[in-house]
Write a protein that holds these residues in place. Structure first.
Motif, mmCIF file in Angstrom:
data_model
loop_
_atom_site.group_PDB
_atom_site.id
_atom_site.type_symbol
_atom_site.label_atom_id
_atom_site.label_comp_id
_atom_site.label_asym_id
_atom_site.label_seq_id
_atom_site.Cartn_x
_atom_site.Cartn_y
_atom_site.Cartn_z
ATOM 1 N N TYR A 113 6.592 39.455 21.623
ATOM 2 C CA TYR A 113 5.481 39.297 20.686
ATOM 3 C C TYR A 113 5.807 38.113 19.773
ATOM 4 O O TYR A 113 6.880 38.067 19.155
ATOM 5 C CB TYR A 113 5.251 40.553 19.838
ATOM 6 N N TYR A 114 4.867 37.155 19.706
ATOM 7 C CA TYR A 114 5.060 35.932 18.931
ATOM 8 C C TYR A 114 4.311 36.036 17.598
ATOM 9 O O TYR A 114 3.105 36.295 17.569
ATOM 10 C CB TYR A 114 4.536 34.724 19.710
ATOM 11 N N PHE A 115 5.054 35.827 16.496
ATOM 12 C CA PHE A 115 4.469 35.841 15.155
ATOM 13 C C PHE A 115 4.274 34.416 14.665
ATOM 14 O O PHE A 115 5.197 33.600 14.714
ATOM 15 C CB PHE A 115 5.393 36.554 14.160
ATOM 16 N N PHE A 116 3.065 34.107 14.191
ATOM 17 C CA PHE A 116 2.798 32.803 13.586
ATOM 18 C C PHE A 116 1.816 32.980 12.431
ATOM 19 O O PHE A 116 0.753 33.577 12.617
ATOM 20 C CB PHE A 116 2.218 31.827 14.600
ATOM 21 N N PRO A 117 2.195 32.503 11.234
ATOM 22 C CA PRO A 117 3.475 31.863 10.909
ATOM 23 C C PRO A 117 4.626 32.867 10.929
ATOM 24 O O PRO A 117 4.401 34.069 10.785
ATOM 25 C CB PRO A 117 3.237 31.313 9.499
ATOM 26 N N LYS A 121 11.985 36.759 6.623
ATOM 27 C CA LYS A 121 13.235 37.522 6.750
ATOM 28 C C LYS A 121 13.514 37.854 8.221
ATOM 29 O O LYS A 121 13.431 39.005 8.652
ATOM 30 C CB LYS A 121 13.168 38.781 5.904
ATOM 31 N N ILE A 122 13.885 36.826 9.002
ATOM 32 C CA ILE A 122 14.120 37.003 10.429
ATOM 33 C C ILE A 122 15.345 37.890 10.671
ATOM 34 O O ILE A 122 15.336 38.759 11.557
ATOM 35 C CB ILE A 122 14.307 35.648 11.126
ATOM 36 N N ALA A 123 16.397 37.696 9.905
ATOM 37 C CA ALA A 123 17.616 38.500 10.085
ATOM 38 C C ALA A 123 17.328 39.976 9.833
ATOM 39 O O ALA A 123 17.820 40.848 10.565
ATOM 40 C CB ALA A 123 18.728 38.004 9.161
ATOM 41 N N ALA A 124 16.543 40.269 8.810
ATOM 42 C CA ALA A 124 16.183 41.659 8.513
ATOM 43 C C ALA A 124 15.346 42.251 9.648
ATOM 44 O O ALA A 124 15.507 43.423 10.009
ATOM 45 C CB ALA A 124 15.427 41.744 7.195
ATOM 46 N N VAL A 185 5.343 46.902 12.422
ATOM 47 C CA VAL A 185 6.338 47.342 11.438
ATOM 48 C C VAL A 185 7.417 46.281 11.251
ATOM 49 O O VAL A 185 7.946 46.105 10.143
ATOM 50 C CB VAL A 185 6.956 48.699 11.809
ATOM 51 N N LEU A 186 7.747 45.544 12.313
ATOM 52 C CA LEU A 186 8.751 44.487 12.170
ATOM 53 C C LEU A 186 8.221 43.338 11.318
ATOM 54 O O LEU A 186 8.968 42.746 10.521
ATOM 55 C CB LEU A 186 9.185 43.974 13.542
ATOM 56 N N GLU A 187 6.949 43.025 11.459
ATOM 57 C CA GLU A 187 6.368 41.982 10.604
ATOM 58 C C GLU A 187 6.397 42.413 9.147
ATOM 59 O O GLU A 187 6.664 41.587 8.253
ATOM 60 C CB GLU A 187 4.942 41.677 11.034
ATOM 61 N N GLY A 190 9.753 41.730 7.931
ATOM 62 C CA GLY A 190 9.922 40.295 7.719
ATOM 63 C C GLY A 190 9.257 39.787 6.469
ATOM 64 O O GLY A 190 9.696 38.794 5.878
ATOM 65 N N ASN A 191 8.199 40.463 6.036
ATOM 66 C CA ASN A 191 7.491 40.077 4.813
ATOM 67 C C ASN A 191 8.005 40.806 3.580
ATOM 68 O O ASN A 191 7.428 40.679 2.495
ATOM 69 C CB ASN A 191 5.990 40.339 4.975
ATOM 70 N N GLY A 192 9.066 41.597 3.738
ATOM 71 C CA GLY A 192 9.639 42.321 2.610
ATOM 72 C C GLY A 192 8.841 43.537 2.178
ATOM 73 O O GLY A 192 9.046 44.057 1.085
ATOM 74 N N GLU A 193 7.945 44.032 3.060
ATOM 75 C CA GLU A 193 7.098 45.170 2.720
ATOM 76 C C GLU A 193 7.613 46.479 3.288
ATOM 77 O O GLU A 193 7.051 47.546 3.011
ATOM 78 C CB GLU A 193 5.683 44.911 3.249
ATOM 79 N N SER A 194 8.667 46.425 4.108
ATOM 80 C CA SER A 194 9.232 47.626 4.706
ATOM 81 C C SER A 194 10.689 47.355 5.031
ATOM 82 O O SER A 194 11.215 46.269 4.760
ATOM 83 C CB SER A 194 8.445 48.032 5.961
ATOM 84 N N ASP A 195 11.367 48.335 5.645
ATOM 85 C CA ASP A 195 12.768 48.145 6.008
ATOM 86 C C ASP A 195 13.125 49.011 7.203
ATOM 87 O O ASP A 195 12.298 49.771 7.718
ATOM 88 C CB ASP A 195 13.686 48.461 4.817
ATOM 89 N N ALA A 196 14.374 48.891 7.664
ATOM 90 C CA ALA A 196 14.820 49.627 8.835
ATOM 91 C C ALA A 196 14.751 51.134 8.621
ATOM 92 O O ALA A 196 14.514 51.894 9.569
ATOM 93 C CB ALA A 196 16.247 49.207 9.200
ATOM 94 N N ALA A 197 14.953 51.570 7.391
ATOM 95 C CA ALA A 197 14.903 53.006 7.106
ATOM 96 C C ALA A 197 13.531 53.590 7.398
ATOM 97 O O ALA A 197 13.418 54.746 7.838
ATOM 98 C CB ALA A 197 15.285 53.261 5.643
ATOM 99 N N GLU A 198 12.470 52.808 7.192
ATOM 100 C CA GLU A 198 11.119 53.291 7.482
ATOM 101 C C GLU A 198 10.935 53.462 8.993
ATOM 102 O O GLU A 198 10.283 54.427 9.441
ATOM 103 C CB GLU A 198 10.092 52.301 6.940
#
Length: 268
Positions: A113-117, A121-124, A185-187, A190-198
Motif C-alpha cells: 500500500y502506497y501512501f502519498f504524501p 513518522k516512518i520508523a514508528a 491504522v498505520l497511517e 505515521g501522523n502521530g494520531e495512534s500507536d502500536a499499542a492501539e
C-alpha cells in the motif's frame, strides 16, 4: 489439452474490480474476452478459467495469476498481449504441476500500500507493522463475514520509496479489505494520531466497530508465491504506450501539487 498458468499485471483505475460482473468492465471479463477472440478457449467454465483472487474497484496488480485449459497454449503465449487492452498485460507463463489452482495452490501473497504524501513518522509505522506478524484475529480489520477471521502474517514492513511511504505485508491469505484497513491504522501512527499499542488492542480485543478502509488507489497485489518459475513475456506496445501516458499524467499531477503547496510565508 494443458493447464496454462499466466502471470499478468493491470492498472485498476478503469475497472469495476477484477471479478466478472454483468454489464461492468472488469479484469476477468476483459481477459476472458481476449482469450475468446484468439480462440484459445470458447467457454471459460469448460476451460476452468480461474484467478488467484479478487481485487476491488481501483486496486492494481503487479503479479496476478490465472490459469485455464487449452489446446493452443502457444497461441495464448504469443498473441494475448496483442489483443488485451492497454491496462492489462501478461508478464510470464508456466505449465504448472498437476492439480494446480491459482487460488488454492498459492503459498503466500504480498500486497503493497502506497501512501502519498508520506507520513512523517516512518520508523514508528514500521515498528507498529511488526505487531501484525503472527496469527491473530483480524475481525476489526475486515468486512463482516462468516469466514474464519484468523490470519497468519508472515512479514510486514514500512519503508520510503521516493516520495511514497510503502506498507508491504505478506500472508498466507487475507480477508476482504484487510490490507486497506491495516493501512488506515498505520497511517494514523505515521501522523502521530495512534500507536502500536492501539493495534495490539484491536487484535487482542476485536469489536464490531471496524477500522475504516483506506482508498483503493494505493493498493497493489505485489506478488504471489507458488514455488515455481514463470518464463518471462514481453508486454505489448499498447501497454507500453498506456503506461507511458499514465506516468506522464502522474508526473504532471505531482508537479502541480508541488506548485500548489503552501510556501514559507503561509501563502499558496
Amino acid at each position: 489439452m494443458i493447464n496454462l498458468a499466466l502471470r499478468f499485471s493491470y492498472l485498476g483505475d478503469h475497472f469495476s474490480g477484477s471479478q466478472m460482473q454483468p454489464g461492468l468492465r472488469t479484469v476477468e471479463g476483459e481477459f476472458i474476452e481476449a482469450c475468446r477472440r484468439i480462440q484459445v478457449f470458447d467457454d471459460w467454465r469448460e476451460a476452468r478459467f480461474a484467478t488467484a483472487g479478487r481485487t476491488d474497484r481501483g486496486v492494481h496488480a503487479r503479479r496476478q495469476v490465472c490459469s485455464f485449459l487449452t489446446d493452443l497454449p502457444e497461441r495464448a503465449i504469443r498473441v494475448l498481449n496483442r489483443v488485451l487492452p492497454g491496462d492489462i498485460w501478461c508478464t510470464g507463463w508456466a505449465e504448472p504441476p498437476e492439480g494446480f489452482h491459482p487460488r488454492y495452490s498459492a503459498r503466500s501473497r504480498t500486497y503493497r500500500y502506497y501512501f502519498f504524501p508520506a507520513p512523517e513518522k516512518i520508523a514508528a509505522m514500521n515498528d507498529a507493522a511488526q505487531v501484525f506478524i503472527g496469527r491473530h484475529d483480524f475481525s476489526s480489520f475486515a468486512r463482516s463475514s462468516d469466514r474464519d477471521p484468523e490470519r497468519r502474517i508472515l512479514a510486514a514492513r514500512v519503508f520510503l520509496d521516493g516520495r511514497f511511504a510503502v506498507f508491504e505485508v505478506t500472508a498466507e491469505s487475507f480477508l476482504w479489505n484487510m490490507v486497506r484497513r491495516m493501512a488506515t491504522v498505520l497511517e494514523a501512527v505515521g501522523n502521530g494520531e495512534s500507536d502500536a499499542a492501539e493495534i495490539e488492542r484491536l487484535l487482542a480485543e476485536p469489536t464490531e466497530q471496524r477500522v475504516a478502509t483506506a482508498p483503493p488507489w494505493g493498493l497493489i497485489l505485489w506478488d504471489i508465491d507458488y514455488g515455481m518459475t514463470f518464463d518471462p513475456l514481453q508486454i505489448g506496445g499498447k501497454s507500453e504506450r498506456y503506461l507511458a501516458s499514465r506516468l506522464r499524467y502522474h508526473a504532471v499531477m505531482a508537479c502541480a501539487a508541488d506548485r500548489l503547496a503552501p510556501d514559507d510565508r503561509g501563502g499558496v
